[in-house]
Design an enzyme around this catalytic site. Structure first.
Site, PDB file in Angstrom:
ATOM      1  N   LYS A   1       0.863  -1.188   0.000  1.00  0.00           N
ATOM      2  CA  LYS A   1       0.000   0.000   0.000  1.00  0.00           C
ATOM      3  C   LYS A   1       0.899   1.238   0.000  1.00  0.00           C
ATOM      4  O   LYS A   1       1.758   1.402   0.881  1.00  0.00           O
ATOM      5  CB  LYS A   1      -0.892  -0.032   1.238  1.00  0.00           C
ATOM      6  CG  LYS A   1      -2.205   0.686   1.101  1.00  0.00           C
ATOM      7  CD  LYS A   1      -3.090   0.340   2.285  1.00  0.00           C
ATOM      8  CE  LYS A   1      -4.380   1.135   2.280  1.00  0.00           C
ATOM      9  NZ  LYS A   1      -5.130   0.961   3.513  1.00  0.00           N
TER      10      LYS A   1
HETATM   11  O1  G3P Z   1      -7.696   1.861   5.238  1.00  0.00           O
HETATM   12  C1  G3P Z   1      -8.005   3.084   4.695  1.00  0.00           C
HETATM   13  C2  G3P Z   1      -9.352   3.647   5.037  1.00  0.00           C
HETATM   14  O2  G3P Z   1     -10.339   2.677   4.908  1.00  0.00           O
HETATM   15  C3  G3P Z   1      -9.418   4.431   6.308  1.00  0.00           C
HETATM   16  O3  G3P Z   1     -10.715   4.634   6.773  1.00  0.00           O
HETATM   17  O4  G3P Z   1     -12.255   5.210   8.595  1.00  0.00           O
HETATM   18  O5  G3P Z   1      -9.844   5.898   8.763  1.00  0.00           O
HETATM   19  O6  G3P Z   1     -11.366   7.021   7.147  1.00  0.00           O
HETATM   20  P1  G3P Z   1     -11.064   5.754   7.874  1.00  0.00           P
END
Ligand code: G3P
Length: 217
Positions: A87
């Site tokens: 990633k």
């Molecule tokens: O893994 C990346 C993404 O899904 C992060 O989500 O909830 O931290 O905005 P969030």
């Protein structure tokens, strides 16, 4: 649409995997920190454990931000297991590294994508996945789902093979709308996946069936 779980929590990964609908896992430094995983060896072992639990692509994020650092870190992550997807953040050196990885047989997930322009660059560089963060866009008054629609249209028109991985999911409706918009993958917290199960009419209907079943038991 494939289902990934967006967590580094092993019991949540196990629970989603046991449902039989899990196609992969995404993690990020915040999710790893939340689990209290500290130190290089512990991090590498944690990724390996996840790879051994789930038969699917497992995203492991680099923390370097320069080309050489990203490539070196990505090579080490990719060596953990054949299912590791490196990633990489949507920055200039990240795009260069994604191109390098794509030419060297290493799968990538371009993360922190918030616009169609960024998504196009990631696809052109040969990313395996591109991750638009729809919840964070919504949180700040933008329209996350509109971005998924826009990306689907562009990627289909341009025949990009990069998969659209909808990320930053906040609720079950996000998942449904991502499926409707043609996302290839949705990476979700466990609660949002389990939320798809729920409907009050199912609960009422089941209760009635079970009560009636007693009449002929
Ligand atoms: O893994 C990346 C993404 O899904 C992060 O989500 O909830 O931290 O905005 P969030």
């Amino acid at each position: 649409m494939k289902f990934f779980i967006d967590t580094a929590n092993l019991s949540q990964i196990k629970e989603a995997n046991e449902l039989g609908i899990l196609d992969g896992v995404t993690t990020n430094p915040s999710l790893m920190a939340k689990e209290g995983i500290k130190g290089h060896e512990a991090v590498m072992n944690h990724y390996l454990t996840i790879c051994e639990m789930v038969d699917g692509d497992i995203s492991a994020e680099v923390v370097s931000t320069d080309f050489n650092g990203i490539v070196e870190e990505g090579k080490k992550l990719a060596a953990i297991h054949e299912n590791i997807v490196v990633k990489v953040p949507m920055i200039k050196d990240g795009i260069k590294a994604i191109k390098w990885f794509s030419e060297n047989g290493i799968k990538t997930n371009c993360t922190l994508v918030f616009s169609a322009g960024q998504a196009i660059l990631a696809a052109k560089a040969g990313a395996s996945y591109v991750s638009p963060f729809i919840g964070r866009l919504d949180d700040t008054g933008w329209d996350g789902l509109e971005l998924i629609h826009q990306m689907r249209q562009i990627f289909s028109l341009q025949n990009y093979s990069t998969e659209i991985l909808a990320a930053s999911i906040r609720n079950p409706n996000h998942i449904i709308k991502c499926a409707e918009a043609g996302a290839d993958v949705c990476t979700c917290p466990l609660d949002s996946i389990l939320g798809l199960l729920k409907h009050p009419l199912t609960d009422i209907g089941l209760q009635k069936f079970l009560e009636d079943a007693k009449k002929f038991a």
